[in-house]
Design a protein around this motif. Structure first.
Motif, PDB file in Angstrom:
ATOM      1  N   GLU A  72      10.659  -1.750 -10.529  1.00 32.47           N
ATOM      2  CA  GLU A  72      10.993  -1.581 -11.796  1.00 32.47           C
ATOM      3  C   GLU A  72      10.385  -0.253 -12.783  1.00 32.47           C
ATOM      4  OE1 GLU A  72       9.563  -5.449 -12.146  1.00 32.47           O
ATOM      5  OE2 GLU A  72      11.011  -6.245 -11.019  1.00 32.47           O
ATOM      6  N   HIS A  73      10.045   0.218 -12.447  1.00 34.71           N
ATOM      7  CA  HIS A  73       8.511   1.016 -12.875  1.00 34.71           C
ATOM      8  C   HIS A  73       9.815   2.486 -13.309  1.00 34.71           C
ATOM      9  CE1 HIS A  73       5.752   3.352 -14.051  1.00 34.71           C
ATOM     10  NE2 HIS A  73       6.034   5.114 -13.270  1.00 34.71           N
ATOM     11  N   ALA A  74      10.434   2.516 -12.378  1.00 33.06           N
ATOM     12  CA  ALA A  74      11.569   4.132 -12.295  1.00 33.06           C
ATOM     13  C   ALA A  74      12.009   3.545 -13.472  1.00 33.06           C
ATOM     14  CB  ALA A  74      12.687   3.650 -11.134  1.00 33.06           C
ATOM     15  N   MET A  75      12.715   2.448 -13.887  1.00 34.83           N
ATOM     16  CA  MET A  75      13.767   2.036 -14.602  1.00 34.83           C
ATOM     17  C   MET A  75      13.471   2.531 -16.329  1.00 34.83           C
ATOM     18  SD  MET A  75      16.640   1.493 -12.929  1.00 34.83           S
ATOM     19  CE  MET A  75      15.770   2.929 -11.823  1.00 34.83           C
TER      20      MET A  75
ATOM     21  N   LYS B 133       0.938   5.286 -11.061  1.00 37.07           N
ATOM     22  CA  LYS B 133       0.237   4.272 -11.736  1.00 37.07           C
ATOM     23  C   LYS B 133       0.635   3.791 -10.480  1.00 37.07           C
ATOM     24  CE  LYS B 133       3.028   0.254 -13.866  1.00 37.07           C
ATOM     25  NZ  LYS B 133       2.151   0.119 -14.784  1.00 37.07           N
ATOM     26  N   GLU B 134      -0.422   2.691 -10.696  1.00 39.45           N
ATOM     27  CA  GLU B 134      -0.559   1.384  -9.209  1.00 39.45           C
ATOM     28  C   GLU B 134       0.336   0.548  -9.044  1.00 39.45           C
ATOM     29  OE1 GLU B 134      -4.895   1.841  -9.519  1.00 39.45           O
ATOM     30  OE2 GLU B 134      -5.867   3.872  -8.496  1.00 39.45           O
ATOM     31  N   PHE B 135       0.289   0.582  -8.030  1.00 41.76           N
ATOM     32  CA  PHE B 135       0.837  -1.255  -7.546  1.00 41.76           C
ATOM     33  C   PHE B 135       0.511  -1.757  -6.867  1.00 41.76           C
ATOM     34  CE2 PHE B 135       4.422   2.439  -8.709  1.00 41.76           C
ATOM     35  CZ  PHE B 135       4.576   1.539  -9.943  1.00 41.76           C
ATOM     36  N   LEU B 136      -0.016  -3.232  -7.020  1.00 40.41           N
ATOM     37  CA  LEU B 136      -0.368  -4.149  -5.688  1.00 40.41           C
ATOM     38  C   LEU B 136       0.938  -5.464  -5.541  1.00 40.41           C
ATOM     39  CD1 LEU B 136      -3.912  -4.585  -8.014  1.00 40.41           C
ATOM     40  CD2 LEU B 136      -3.849  -3.451  -5.591  1.00 40.41           C
ATOM     41  N   ALA B 137       0.818  -4.976  -4.175  1.00 43.77           N
ATOM     42  CA  ALA B 137       1.744  -6.002  -3.737  1.00 43.77           C
ATOM     43  C   ALA B 137       1.105  -6.197  -2.163  1.00 43.77           C
ATOM     44  CB  ALA B 137       2.857  -5.339  -3.266  1.00 43.77           C
ATOM     45  N   ASN B 138       1.961  -8.091  -2.116  1.00 45.56           N
ATOM     46  CA  ASN B 138       2.036  -8.025  -0.849  1.00 45.56           C
ATOM     47  C   ASN B 138       2.538  -7.629   1.409  1.00 45.56           C
ATOM     48  OD1 ASN B 138      -0.816  -9.819  -1.514  1.00 45.56           O
ATOM     49  ND2 ASN B 138       0.595 -11.123  -2.335  1.00 45.56           N
ATOM     50  N   SER B 139       3.472  -6.982   0.116  1.00 42.87           N
ATOM     51  CA  SER B 139       4.446  -6.351   1.051  1.00 42.87           C
ATOM     52  C   SER B 139       4.845  -4.882   0.600  1.00 42.87           C
ATOM     53  CB  SER B 139       5.767  -7.498   1.251  1.00 42.87           C
ATOM     54  OG  SER B 139       6.614  -6.862   0.348  1.00 42.87           O
ATOM     55  N   PHE B 140       5.968  -4.411   1.471  1.00 42.39           N
ATOM     56  CA  PHE B 140       6.198  -2.917   0.932  1.00 42.39           C
ATOM     57  C   PHE B 140       7.828  -3.500   0.371  1.00 42.39           C
ATOM     58  CE2 PHE B 140       8.872   0.446   2.457  1.00 42.39           C
ATOM     59  CZ  PHE B 140       8.370   1.182   1.552  1.00 42.39           C
ATOM     60  N   GLU B 141       8.581  -4.465   0.795  1.00 41.36           N
ATOM     61  CA  GLU B 141       9.628  -4.428  -0.824  1.00 41.36           C
ATOM     62  C   GLU B 141       8.971  -5.359  -1.809  1.00 41.36           C
ATOM     63  OE1 GLU B 141      10.487  -5.446   4.345  1.00 41.36           O
ATOM     64  OE2 GLU B 141       8.019  -6.296   2.670  1.00 41.36           O
ATOM     65  N   GLU B 142       7.864  -6.561  -2.008  1.00 42.62           N
ATOM     66  CA  GLU B 142       7.370  -6.355  -3.402  1.00 42.62           C
ATOM     67  C   GLU B 142       6.408  -4.521  -4.161  1.00 42.62           C
ATOM     68  OE1 GLU B 142       3.670  -8.705  -5.552  1.00 42.62           O
ATOM     69  OE2 GLU B 142       4.408  -9.202  -3.235  1.00 42.62           O
ATOM     70  N   ILE B 143       6.324  -3.640  -2.909  1.00 42.31           N
ATOM     71  CA  ILE B 143       6.040  -2.990  -3.859  1.00 42.31           C
ATOM     72  C   ILE B 143       6.923  -2.361  -4.231  1.00 42.31           C
ATOM     73  CG2 ILE B 143       5.407  -1.437  -2.103  1.00 42.31           C
ATOM     74  CD1 ILE B 143       1.857  -1.038  -3.573  1.00 42.31           C
ATOM     75  N   GLY B 144       8.424  -1.825  -3.244  1.00 44.23           N
ATOM     76  CA  GLY B 144       9.208  -1.060  -3.547  1.00 44.23           C
ATOM     77  C   GLY B 144       9.431  -1.642  -4.877  1.00 44.23           C
ATOM     78  N   GLU B 145       9.836  -3.170  -4.832  1.00 44.37           N
ATOM     79  CA  GLU B 145      10.494  -3.676  -6.770  1.00 44.37           C
ATOM     80  C   GLU B 145       9.626  -3.515  -7.693  1.00 44.37           C
ATOM     81  OE1 GLU B 145      13.316  -5.083  -7.140  1.00 44.37           O
ATOM     82  OE2 GLU B 145      14.002  -4.794  -5.015  1.00 44.37           O
TER      83      GLU B 145
END
Length: 78
Positions: free
Chosen positions: A31-34, A15-27
């Motif tokens: 969420e995906h893990a939960m 699954k791919e995540f697109l984000a502007n910051s490392f913190e955002e991609i971590g969140e």
């Protein structure tokens, strides 16, 4: 924006995540893990177990976290 996969972030799928910051991609990853925990997905449960083991040693967890941050920062913009 930068892209990382669940697998790149210690998870169990592509699954791919697109984000502007490392913190955002971590969140997003969290969420995906939960969600996968709720679905009792065996592969993700195994990956979560490995992460929990890593968290038992704060220095190793910090090192892993820094490596992932550096990997994110080195990615090209999408």
């Amino acid at each position: 924006m930068k892209k990382m996969t669940c697998n790149q972030l210690g998870g169990a799928c592509d699954k791919e995540f697109l984000a502007n910051s490392f913190e955002e991609i971590g969140e997003m990853s969290k969420e995906h893990a939960m969600q996968m925990l709720g679905e009792q997905d065996p592969a993700h449960l195994e990956a979560m177990g490995a992460m929990q083991e890593l968290m038992q040693e704060p220095a190793k967890m910090q090192e892993w976290f820094q490596e992932k941050r550096q990997e994110f920062e080195a990615l090209p913009e999408q």
